[in-house]
Scaffold this active site. Structure first.
Site, PDB file in Angstrom:
ATOM      1  N   GLY A  92     -35.616   1.408   2.318  1.00 25.36           N
ATOM      2  CA  GLY A  92     -35.372   0.151   2.320  1.00 25.36           C
ATOM      3  C   GLY A  92     -35.453  -0.528   3.878  1.00 25.36           C
ATOM      4  O   GLY A  92     -35.245  -1.724   4.042  1.00 25.36           O
ATOM      5  N   GLU A 132     -34.670   8.097   3.271  1.00 29.09           N
ATOM      6  CA  GLU A 132     -35.617   8.174   2.292  1.00 29.09           C
ATOM      7  C   GLU A 132     -36.758   6.937   2.477  1.00 29.09           C
ATOM      8  O   GLU A 132     -36.853   6.185   1.456  1.00 29.09           O
ATOM      9  CB  GLU A 132     -35.035   8.047   0.991  1.00 29.09           C
ATOM     10  CG  GLU A 132     -36.070   8.680  -0.134  1.00 29.09           C
ATOM     11  CD  GLU A 132     -35.315   8.635  -1.501  1.00 29.09           C
ATOM     12  OE1 GLU A 132     -35.098   9.760  -2.080  1.00 29.09           O
ATOM     13  OE2 GLU A 132     -34.862   7.452  -1.910  1.00 29.09           O
ATOM     14  N   PRO A 133     -37.104   6.566   3.696  1.00 27.84           N
ATOM     15  CA  PRO A 133     -38.078   5.405   3.801  1.00 27.84           C
ATOM     16  C   PRO A 133     -39.568   5.662   3.271  1.00 27.84           C
ATOM     17  O   PRO A 133     -39.844   6.536   3.492  1.00 27.84           O
ATOM     18  CB  PRO A 133     -38.064   5.309   5.281  1.00 27.84           C
ATOM     19  CG  PRO A 133     -37.661   6.723   5.851  1.00 27.84           C
ATOM     20  CD  PRO A 133     -36.972   7.575   4.757  1.00 27.84           C
ATOM     21  N   GLY A 134     -40.080   4.345   3.012  1.00 28.03           N
ATOM     22  CA  GLY A 134     -41.351   4.595   2.615  1.00 28.03           C
ATOM     23  C   GLY A 134     -42.163   3.810   3.565  1.00 28.03           C
ATOM     24  O   GLY A 134     -42.557   3.951   4.574  1.00 28.03           O
ATOM     25  N   CYS A 173     -61.747 -12.821 -10.735  1.00 31.45           N
ATOM     26  CA  CYS A 173     -61.753 -13.884 -11.737  1.00 31.45           C
ATOM     27  C   CYS A 173     -60.677 -14.321 -12.212  1.00 31.45           C
ATOM     28  O   CYS A 173     -59.869 -13.852 -13.397  1.00 31.45           O
ATOM     29  CB  CYS A 173     -62.533 -13.634 -12.862  1.00 31.45           C
ATOM     30  SG  CYS A 173     -63.269 -15.250 -13.553  1.00 31.45           S
TER      31      CYS A 173
HETATM   32  C1  PLP Z   1     -39.263   2.816  -3.081  1.00 28.86           C
HETATM   33  C2  PLP Z   1     -38.071   3.426  -2.993  1.00 28.86           C
HETATM   34  C3  PLP Z   1     -37.732   4.009  -1.730  1.00 28.86           C
HETATM   35  C4  PLP Z   1     -38.538   3.757  -0.465  1.00 28.86           C
HETATM   36  O1  PLP Z   1     -38.355   2.180  -0.241  1.00 28.86           O
HETATM   37  P1  PLP Z   1     -38.953   1.682   1.028  1.00 28.86           P
HETATM   38  O2  PLP Z   1     -38.507   0.157   1.130  1.00 28.86           O
HETATM   39  O3  PLP Z   1     -40.443   1.711   1.166  1.00 28.86           O
HETATM   40  O4  PLP Z   1     -38.182   2.158   2.230  1.00 28.86           O
HETATM   41  C5  PLP Z   1     -36.926   4.931  -1.387  1.00 28.86           C
HETATM   42  N1  PLP Z   1     -36.354   5.638  -2.243  1.00 28.86           N
HETATM   43  C6  PLP Z   1     -36.432   5.499  -3.556  1.00 28.86           C
HETATM   44  C7  PLP Z   1     -35.883   6.137  -4.747  1.00 28.86           C
HETATM   45  C8  PLP Z   1     -37.558   4.500  -3.916  1.00 28.86           C
HETATM   46  O5  PLP Z   1     -37.638   4.064  -5.240  1.00 28.86           O
END
Ligand code: PLP
Length: 416
Positions: free
Chosen positions: A222, A263-265, A337
């Site tokens: 997040g 746990e970042p993405g 489209c």
């Molecule tokens: C999507 C997700 C994340 C990463 O979220 P970001 O906003 O990209 O940091 C972390 N943990 C879980 C379980 C997720 O589903």
């Protein structure tokens, strides 16, 4: 305004033009050093776990592995990707996070002994029955959420994620002697510090209520990134301190060391990537000008799905000097489209006109900060093949995914 190249992204116009000599648009470009810098910003956390759904290319996962970043997988496909990138089930290097199992996924998880972050009580029962003693995390629904959009809000009564009453898991954990590593909360994408305090407090309360011996807590993902020039980057130290305080309090309460995981993405990869497209037509529609480019929402979905903003720059194809005095207002759309195939729209799906310098057919349009939830969200809608991905490491570009061919798409239906 235009030709705003994010200094941190370090992908220069020169780099792009040199890649475009051999590669056609649309394509994704990533920058290794940007990812590494972001990882380093989080080094205070005991464990960094990459939420690979944000950018699941195996070559990106290999950067994570090299940097000692662990992996979160949310599907069987993501488990397979992690393994291909060199991850094993040792030391909880891969954690599977979900709210349910498909049959195939459960089978593979048991076979490979992959740690499970369970978002439903049923998952624990299904897992425990065939794999007693399995390592698990409990994902909690903190009963409130927060997100940059309601679709990314992952807590509260309107969220399908997490376990509402963690107490219900205890008899099942006991029955199957599941090895409960810790409690996990991912409350949505976007950071608000006041809200974060509530989340941290909720974690502490839940741990005390749960009253089981755990070894770790996970803050989930997040962390936001600046998409607009006016966006303020997240204060990682402040973020860490809030979580670290709770960790210490929980640790003191149980008189037991507790590891702090994050746990970042988006934070790790978002700023590392761009999407390059080319202008195919510039047409007048009443008083408006629509600029249509060769990428659609099947490539970059965020603007259509959330009304997300991605900064747009122009690179002239013919090396002419861009006349910044001559500004046009235009809507940027794709080839699909589908009238909603518009990159410049807000969260209510209202079209927005952006200002661009004088543009011509053939000029390149660059979408900035598309490293997260860009390529990984792409689809084949309108029978459009997935596009290529290029990774620049120490100034050297390398193709890390080739273009899918139309033949490959069709073969799924002809070779049966
Ligand atoms: C999507 C997700 C994340 C990463 O979220 P970001 O906003 O990209 O940091 C972390 N943990 C879980 C379980 C997720 O589903």
């Amino acid at each position: 305004m235009m030709n705003f190249f994010n200094k941190k992204s370090q992908i220069s116009i020169k780099d792009i033009l040199s890649i475009l000599k051999n590669e056609s648009t649309p394509l994704w470009i990533y920058h290794t050093e940007t990812i590494i810098n972001q990882i380093k910003k989080l080094k205070k956390f005991d464990i960094i776990r990459f939420a690979q759904k944000s950018c699941s290319n195996i070559h990106i996962l290999r950067i994570m592995k090299k940097m000692n970043v662990k992996i979160d997988a949310v599907s069987l496909g993501e488990i397979e990707r992690a393994i291909k990138a060199g991850y094993t089930s040792k030391n909880d290097d891969i954690v599977f996070t979900a709210d349910m199992f498909t049959k195939e996924t459960l089978k593979k998880i048991v076979k490979l002994n992959i740690t499970v972050n369970a978002g439903s009580v049923d998952m624990l029962e299904q897992l425990g029955k065939i794999s007693p003693g399995h390592k698990v995390w409990i994902r909690i629904n903190p009963k409130f959420g927060h997100g940059h959009h309601f679709k990314t809000n992952t807590g509260g009564e309107n969220s399908k994620h997490g376990i509402w009453d963690p107490k219900l898991t205890i008899p099942i954990i006991k029955k199957y002697e599941l090895n409960c590593i810790g409690l996990h909360m991912h409350i949505g994408s976007g950071v608000n510090y006041e809200h974060l305090k509530n989340v941290c407090n909720a974690m502490k309360k839940q741990c005390i209520k749960f009253n089981q011996k755990i070894k770790a807590i996970s803050a989930g993902g997040g962390l936001s990134i600046p998409y607009k020039k006016t966006d303020i980057p997240v204060n990682v130290n402040h973020y860490f301190h809030l979580w670290n305080n709770v960790r210490e309090e929980i640790s003191k309460h149980f008189n037991n060391p507790i590891k702090l995981e994050i746990e970042p993405g988006r934070f790790l990869v978002g700023e590392s990537g761009i999407l390059i497209s080319q202008i195919c037509t510039i047409k007048k529609v009443g008083k408006k000008i629509f600029t249509l480019i060769d990428s659609g929402f099947n490539d970059l979905m965020r603007p259509v799905l959330y009304g997300s903003y991605h900064h747009i720059s122009v690179i002239p194809k013919d090396n002419r000097n861009i006349n910044t005095n001559k500004i046009i207002k235009t809507i940027i759309g794709g080839p699909l489209c589908e009238s909603g195939d518009i990159f410049t729209q807000n969260e209510n799906n209202q079209l927005i006109e952006i200002e661009l310098p004088e543009i011509k057919i053939g000029d390149y349009i660059v979408f900035h900060n598309t490293g997260a939830y860009g390529a990984s969200m792409s689809s084949n809608y309108n029978s459009r093949p997935l596009i290529s991905e290029v990774l620049i490491t120490e100034k050297i570009p390398k193709i890390i995914r080739r273009k899918q061919t139309i033949q490959e798409l069709i073969r799924l239906e002809t070779e049966i």
